[in-house]
Design a protein around this motif. Sequence first.
Motif, short mmCIF file in Angstrom:
data_model
loop_
_atom_site.label_atom_id
_atom_site.label_comp_id
_atom_site.label_asym_id
_atom_site.label_seq_id
_atom_site.Cartn_x
_atom_site.Cartn_y
_atom_site.Cartn_z
N UNK A 1 0.85 -1.19 0.00
CA UNK A 1 0.00 0.00 0.00
C UNK A 1 0.88 1.24 0.00
N UNK A 2 1.96 1.19 0.76
CA UNK A 2 2.94 2.28 0.78
C UNK A 2 4.33 1.67 0.71
N UNK A 3 5.17 2.29 -0.10
CA UNK A 3 6.53 1.80 -0.25
C UNK A 3 7.35 2.06 1.01
N UNK A 4 8.40 1.28 1.22
CA UNK A 4 9.27 1.52 2.38
C UNK A 4 9.82 2.94 2.36
N UNK A 5 9.85 3.57 3.52
CA UNK A 5 10.36 4.93 3.60
C UNK A 5 11.87 4.98 3.41
N UNK A 6 12.55 3.86 3.70
CA UNK A 6 13.99 3.77 3.47
C UNK A 6 14.38 2.30 3.63
N UNK A 7 15.67 2.03 3.55
CA UNK A 7 16.15 0.66 3.77
C UNK A 7 16.86 0.55 5.12
N UNK A 8 16.76 1.59 5.93
CA UNK A 8 17.42 1.60 7.24
C UNK A 8 16.46 1.15 8.32
N UNK A 9 17.02 0.81 9.48
CA UNK A 9 16.18 0.45 10.62
C UNK A 9 15.26 1.61 10.97
N UNK A 10 14.02 1.27 11.33
CA UNK A 10 13.03 2.28 11.62
C UNK A 10 12.13 2.59 10.44
#
Length: 220
Positions: free
Chosen positions: A163-172
């Motif tokens: 539904x929404x793409x990952x905000x980043x590839x980092x933890x959190x």
Amino acid sequence: MSDIGKPEKVSSDEPESSENERVLAAAARVDEATRTARRARIAAADALRARARRRSHALRIGLACAAVLIVCGLVAIAVLAVVDHRQDERAAGQRDALHAARGAVTAMLTATPKDAAGYADRIIANSTGAEHDRLSKARDALVAAVSSTETGMSGRVIAAGLISDPTSTSDGARADALVTAQASDPALLGADSDTDVLTVRLSLQRVDGTWKTAEVVVVK
């Protein structure tokens, strides 16, 4: 005595004067030709120097333009490399998050009475935040519910999407996914038991390099 019959003496000064004039005229022409040739050489040298300066200036401009084009090309290559790298990272993050969502739903719908404790521990370990706290508190009830069944329960994912793409590839980082699955016991996720197909919305969070479930909601 009479001068009659004596030949008149002819003066030789006139031929010598004419010869001198011719020599002087020829010398003058030679001098003029020499001066003309010298002026022509000087003019030609000036023209050659001017042309050389123009060529040198044009060469410098050409080299400067070539240097600018090379720099622009290198910058463009660097920018494209960065963009491609970021696009690759984004695509990899999307694949990882979607794979995690599919795996989480499959794990939550698959259990056997003999491994009830293992089932509870697996889904707790695969959760985080408030979801982890909720499942930890309900662990004993989960183990009891799975142990009381006569046969194992299973589930398989039919369709899944972000539904929404990952905000980043980092933890959190966070992402949301919608998963539709077929289950032998939908009640394991709190769905009605009168259907074997359910749709679940998962909120995922990246923890220690792994996507974990932060919230699981059955879509009615």
